[in-house]
Design an enzyme around this catalytic site. Structure first.
Site: not given
Ligand code: PEP
Ligand code: MG
Length: 717
Positions: A456, A190, A422, A288, A445-446, A493, A324
């Site tokens: 991750r 966090h 993703e 989100r 990210n995913d 994103c 989303r």
């Molecule tokens: C991602 O996976 O890049 C994404 C934007 O979604 P989150 O980080 O909320 O999983």
């Molecule tokens: Mg994601």
């Protein structure tokens, strides 16, 4: 002066004085055990009173921290308040005091330690991550019981600590924190999330470096590098660099930036809108919505969701808002929802899979979204897509919701639907998905986690988590290409969108939009403009080297009068694939020059240099050979013999498959998808045979110009 290499939780640059958090008070819970725990609990009632007083004071601190924070960060403090009030914490402490006669501090320490252990052993990385919150609450309660005074920062400083809690961060006064260094930490903690949202660089992971940092008065953080005791010149330069970038970010008149790539912001809810609007972001690229579902006792009602979505959409006015649908599961499991026992939750029931399983819950959200769409420019996207079938299922759900709302007489609008890319599966079938959705948004990210087979949030494996890995970049490029070919925009994103090292590569791959956290908006706008400028130069260099397009005006023969020697070649202007610093690979050049057939110009007009086409996907995207023509009138001709293989739903573009099997796109105007067909009359049908020079479309160029859009006609192959 000495340099250390640490792990990056949040990348950035900072120079400043050192503030040792652990020296602030008597110490952390661990080393203050003797002081706080020595009381004999002769009077349980008095100990209960002291504990309740400390809880009250802490609640007040948390609620002040939540009020000061933006939506993303406020949620963290609100969750900590709930944790504090939880029976497993406050309830258990009270029981220890009254039933076992323990003093307040010992009881707090004991319950805190038990909960930390329990959380650390949890299978859910979300719960594991929350052990930091328990530690933070425990430590602060112990400080309050000891009567320690909080010491806030008075001058901008780099803070150094063994470990840091969100509350400590907020208590220190985030506005004065230049950088953070801790021994323990993870990029997903966090504290790291808060630092990221505030644009504060954060490195961690070396007790040796921390000890050295504590022993000096000045530090410099530069990416993964920590410089202790910098010499005068190094420090002066570092301060100057920080000041320059602060000024750039502040006065960056981002309005005057010559930039085609749009920059949006990611938000967690309505509270973030004010900061987003101040940042100059061109829209909401990712809302989100799952944050509305977490840290509460039951699912939010349709009405509650509708209000949240409507307020964001309304506040954004004409600007695009992409919401989303709930991305629950994996590390985001609400307590009111039951989940199967999964060995690999990230590979299990998450994202869209939950929505399609819990249809009532999903339909409640969709109904709220459809209703909110009436109030502005709302777009909906779904997370964790892996197949076309899922998109069809989402559309069927949307249709059911629309039918219900119609029956109920409730006003609604079906918003454009996007797919998050993703998973490698989604990128690999992007061609098919592109025909079913209105836009792509790549969650890097995913996408990184699933492509590299790496959790991750895995601790100690951060070096393997590389969003710039060739495999990830290839999937991004594949997605953007499929999007562009099918006339739908592609946004990124995930975190990569704001990564200075990646922006040029994303634009070169054909990405049209970047969506980043609010503090990164201005810097990303500047970086995107710089990247486009560099790509333009590179593109011009390649073009010049090939002796092809010259700046200026080459008159193009009309299709009608096009004798064989006057027809138009689609020029090859492949720029280098930027980030990877490798020359374009032959395999990307799908049309060997020897086999290029001649195309007729689809319109009367003047040829313009490719790098002046006001759309980066065309100007310097790597996926096409293409050129632009400034039209003299609105009659559009078939550029080849063949069939009409596709017509954009918004009629601004036609695809042709030539008799020799080539795919040619004629795209009229830039960003004309937004006209929704206004001004376009298509005179052929999909599947029709055409001959070179047949009239296929009539366009009212005045409509395009009146909308402030460029009428440039692009021919791309
Ligand atoms: C991602 O996976 O890049 C994404 C934007 O979604 P989150 O980080 O909320 O999983
Ligand atoms: Mg994601």
């Amino acid at each position: 002066m000495k340099e250390y290499v640490l792990r990056i939780a949040q990348s950035g640059f900072a120079a400043g004085e050192v503030f040792d958090v652990d020296a602030t008070n008597a110490g952390t819970a661990e080393n203050s055990a003797d002081i706080a725990g020595a009381r004999a609990a002769e009077d349980s009632a008095e100990e209960l009173r002291r504990f309740d007083e400390a809880v009250l004071a802490l609640k007040q601190e948390l609620s002040t921290a939540a009020q000061k924070a933006d939506e993303n960060n406020a949620a963290i403090f609100e969750a900590e308040q709930m944790l504090l009030e939880d029976n497993r914490f406050a309830g258990a402490v009270r029981m220890l005091i009254s039933d076992s006669g323990q003093d307040a501090a010992s009881a707090v320490r004991q319950i805190g330690q038990c909960l930390v252990k329990e959380f650390e052993l949890s299978e859910s990385s979300y719960i594991r991550g929350r052990s930091d919150d328990v530690k933070g609450i425990t430590n602060r309660l112990l400080e309050l019981l000891r009567g320690d005074k909080k010491r806030a920062l008075t001058v901008p400083s780099i803070i150094v600590a063994e470990e840091l809690s969100p509350l400590q961060l907020s208590g220190l006064g985030a506005a004065l924190i230049l950088g953070i260094i801790t021994v323990k930490g993870t990029p997903s903690s966090h504290v790291s999330v808060i630092a990221g949202n505030l644009g504060i660089p954060y490195v961690y992971g070396s007790s040796e470096a921390i000890e050295a940092a504590r022993a000096c008065s000045r530090l410099v953080i530069d990416g993964e590098k920590l410089i202790t005791n910098p010499d005068e010149e190094t420090y002066r330069q570092a301060l100057q660099r920080m000041e320059d970038s602060r000024k750039r970010a502040e006065d960056s008149g981002t309005d005057d930036l010559d930039r085609c790539t749009k920059v949006y912001a990611n938000i967690a809810g309505p509270k973030d809108i004010e900061a987003l609007l101040a940042s100059g972001a061109e829209g909401v690229g990712l809302f989100r919505s799952e944050f509305l579902f977490l840290d509460r006792e039951s699912a939010p009602s349709e009405e509650e969701q509708f209000e949240a979505y409507r307020s964001v959409v309304e506040a954004m006015g004409e600007k695009e808002t992409v919401i989303r649908t709930m991305d629950l599961g994996s590390d985001k499991k609400p307590s009111w929802m039951s989940f199967p026992d999964e060995k690999n939750p990230a590979l299990g029931l998450r994202g869209l899979r939950i929505s399609l399983k819990e249809q009532e819950l999903f339909k409640t959200q969709l109904r709220a979204l459809l209703r909110a769409a009436v109030y502005g420019n709302l777009n909906v996207m779904v997370p964790m897509v892996t197949s076309v079938r899922e998109i069809e299922a989402v559309k069927a759900c949307m249709k059911e919701c629309a039918e219900e709302l119609t029956k109920e007489g409730v006003s609604f609008r079906i918003p454009p639907l996007g797919a998050m890319v993703e998973t490698p599966a989604a990128a690999l079938i992007a061609e098919h998905l592109a025909q079913k959705v209105d836009f792509f948004s790549i969650g890097t990210n995913d996408l990184t986690q699933y492509t590299l087979a790496l959790d991750r949030e895995a601790e100690g494996l951060e070096d393997y988590y590389d969003p710039c890995h060739e495999a990830v970049l290839n999937l991004i490029e594949m997605t953007a290409q499929a999007g562009a070919k099918n006339n739908i925009p592609t946004c990124v994103c995930g975190e990569l969108a704001g990564n200075p090292a990646a922006i040029k590569s994303l634009i070169a791959a054909g990405v049209n939009k970047l969506s980043v956290s609010v503090p990164k908006v201005k810097a990303t706008m500047r970086l995107a403009a710089e990247a486009e400028e560099t790509l333009k130069k590179e593109s011009a260099r390649v073009t010049a080297a090939e002796g092809s397009l010259e700046k200026g005006t080459i008159h193009v023969a009309t299709a009608e009068e096009a004798p064989e020697n006057e027809t138009l070649h689609v020029e090859k202007t492949m720029p280098e694939r930027a980030l990877r610093n490798k020359p374009a690979q032959e395999s990307y050049d799908r049309t060997p020059s020897s086999s290029r057939a001649e195309l007729a110009s689809p319109v009367d007009g003047k040829l313009i240099p490719r790098d002046e086409i006001p759309d980066p996907a065309f100007a310097f995207g790597t996926m096409w050979q293409c050129l632009g023509i400034m039209p003299e009138n609105g009659t559009i001709y078939a550029p080849c013999d063949g069939i009409v293989s596709g017509i954009a739903a918004t009629k601004h573009a036609i695809n042709f498959t030539s008799t020799d099997g080539r795919e040619i796109l004629v795209h009229v105007g830039i960003d004309t998808v937004s006209l929704n067909g206004r001004g376009f009359t298509v005179l052929v049908q999909e599947g029709a045979s055409v001959s070179k020079g047949d009239i296929v479309m009539e366009v009212n160029l005045d409509v395009i110009r009146a909308a402030g859009l460029s009428p440039v006609v692009v021919v791309a192959e």
